[in-house]
Design a protein around this motif. Structure first.
Motif, PDB file in Angstrom:
ATOM      1  N   HIS A  76      34.163  16.823   5.038  1.00  0.00           N
ATOM      2  CA  HIS A  76      34.854  16.276   6.205  1.00  0.00           C
ATOM      3  C   HIS A  76      35.787  15.181   5.719  1.00  0.00           C
ATOM      4  O   HIS A  76      35.424  14.384   4.848  1.00  0.00           O
ATOM      5  CB  HIS A  76      33.865  15.674   7.207  1.00  0.00           C
ATOM      6  CG  HIS A  76      32.858  16.646   7.728  1.00  0.00           C
ATOM      7  ND1 HIS A  76      32.821  17.046   9.051  1.00  0.00           N
ATOM      8  CD2 HIS A  76      31.821  17.288   7.110  1.00  0.00           C
ATOM      9  CE1 HIS A  76      31.811  17.894   9.223  1.00  0.00           C
ATOM     10  NE2 HIS A  76      31.195  18.047   8.060  1.00  0.00           N
ATOM     11  N   VAL A  78      37.556  11.811   6.946  1.00  0.00           N
ATOM     12  CA  VAL A  78      37.396  10.872   8.057  1.00  0.00           C
ATOM     13  C   VAL A  78      38.398   9.721   8.021  1.00  0.00           C
ATOM     14  O   VAL A  78      38.351   8.842   8.884  1.00  0.00           O
ATOM     15  CB  VAL A  78      35.957  10.301   8.078  1.00  0.00           C
ATOM     16  CG1 VAL A  78      34.945  11.413   8.306  1.00  0.00           C
ATOM     17  CG2 VAL A  78      35.629   9.538   6.792  1.00  0.00           C
ATOM     18  N   HIS A  97      38.796  14.789  10.823  1.00  0.00           N
ATOM     19  CA  HIS A  97      38.346  14.020  11.986  1.00  0.00           C
ATOM     20  C   HIS A  97      39.424  13.105  12.540  1.00  0.00           C
ATOM     21  O   HIS A  97      39.170  12.419  13.537  1.00  0.00           O
ATOM     22  CB  HIS A  97      37.142  13.157  11.598  1.00  0.00           C
ATOM     23  CG  HIS A  97      35.876  13.911  11.397  1.00  0.00           C
ATOM     24  ND1 HIS A  97      34.718  13.645  12.102  1.00  0.00           N
ATOM     25  CD2 HIS A  97      35.573  14.940  10.576  1.00  0.00           C
ATOM     26  CE1 HIS A  97      33.756  14.465  11.706  1.00  0.00           C
ATOM     27  NE2 HIS A  97      34.258  15.254  10.772  1.00  0.00           N
ATOM     28  N   MET A 164      36.856  12.133  18.102  1.00  0.00           N
ATOM     29  CA  MET A 164      36.234  11.212  17.149  1.00  0.00           C
ATOM     30  C   MET A 164      36.729   9.806  17.437  1.00  0.00           C
ATOM     31  O   MET A 164      37.877   9.625  17.856  1.00  0.00           O
ATOM     32  CB  MET A 164      36.606  11.588  15.717  1.00  0.00           C
ATOM     33  CG  MET A 164      35.973  10.687  14.633  1.00  0.00           C
ATOM     34  SD  MET A 164      36.863   9.158  14.290  1.00  0.00           S
ATOM     35  CE  MET A 164      37.486   9.479  12.649  1.00  0.00           C
ATOM     36  N   SER A 198      32.278  13.028  17.598  1.00  0.00           N
ATOM     37  CA  SER A 198      31.988  12.377  16.322  1.00  0.00           C
ATOM     38  C   SER A 198      32.083  10.869  16.522  1.00  0.00           C
ATOM     39  O   SER A 198      33.172  10.315  16.657  1.00  0.00           O
ATOM     40  CB  SER A 198      32.997  12.859  15.264  1.00  0.00           C
ATOM     41  OG  SER A 198      32.893  12.096  14.074  1.00  0.00           O
TER      42      SER A 198
END
Length: 264
Positions: A76, A78, A97, A164, A198
């Motif tokens: 992922h 981020v 994200h 997110m 998220s």
């Protein structure tokens, strides 16, 4: 504590938070944020059963994805993502994200249409600060999020998973997460497939789970506090460390262990 013991402790916190909120613990997944930590630490947590890992720097993601290619991990991204690096991130298969503008989504979309399947993305929301100012953590303005989600959902090379956000550095994270939950419900009304949320870190995951988070992003509680060269913690560290007081064991990326004074 070992990394495996930290993992069990974090999962126990997530399970307890879910039950306290009347939710099934199976609804909440854990994303281990491994930024700055060596590939060997990722390998150790993977051996303990953790397979989702998050990075916030492109070069670090690419390096770890290459070095750990023999392990079936789910990566992922981020951090804030520049358009000229978006294709490289997408080609690792990482979930992104931090989509916060349509231009970035369009770049990822072009790469996604070249790959075997769409790039999975979250739209990042700027939750602001205690006075409503920009939080400087990235993200689209809440007012712009529905339209951005509409655009992302209409791109064949992307799959919108949900929203997110990072709670503001100051103030009550529960209030910020409640605002996020309300916005997520609005987005789900338009895009039922985008049902994930998220949110939550080491110091505020309970509040995030109570607000409906389906994926919590935890670094410090798993790997230890990250000390910068100047001896200060990175900017979000006080929130992640606020669960404890007094002396805390700190692991540096070079596996040097020291004792530092923690702050709420």
């Amino acid at each position: 504590m070992t990394l495996a013991e930290n993992l069990r402790a974090v999962r126990a916190r997530i399970d307890a938070a879910a039950r306290a909120a009347g939710r099934d613990p199976a609804e909440v997944a854990l994303l281990a944020v491994s930024k700055t930590w060596p590939a060997d630490d990722v390998r150790a947590l993977a051996a303990a059963g953790q397979l989702d890992f998050g990075e916030n720097r492109v070069q670090e993601l690419l390096g770890k994805a290459r070095d750990l290619s023999g392990i079936d991990l789910r990566w992922h991204f981020v951090g804030q993502l520049q358009r000229n690096k978006a294709a490289a991130v997408a080609r690792t298969g990482a979930v992104v994200h931090s989509v916060d503008r349509e231009a970035l989504a369009a770049t990822l979309d072009r790469t996604g249409r070249e790959l075997d399947g769409p790039v999975e993305v979250f739209v990042q929301v700027d939750l602001g600060g205690p006075e409503g100012e920009a939080a400087a953590r990235g993200g689209a303005s809440p007012d712009d999020v529905p339209a951005l989600c509409d655009a992302v959902a209409g791109m064949a090379g992307l799959r919108l998973r949900g929203l997110m956000a990072v709670a503001p550095r100051e103030g009550d994270p529960a209030a910020a997460f409640d605002r996020l939950a309300a916005l997520a419900a609005r987005v789900r009304g338009d895009h039922p497939e985008a049902g994930e949320l998220s949110a939550g870190m080491s110091g505020d995951l309970e509040a995030a789970v109570a607000a409906g988070a389906t994926l919590v992003r935890v670094g410090t509680a798993l790997f230890g506090a990250r000390a910068l060269p100047c001896g200060e913690f990175e900017e979000h560290q006080p929130r992640e460390s606020q669960q404890s007081h007094g002396t805390q064991t700190t692991r540096t990326p070079g596996n040097v262990v020291t004792n530092v004074q923690t702050r709420r």
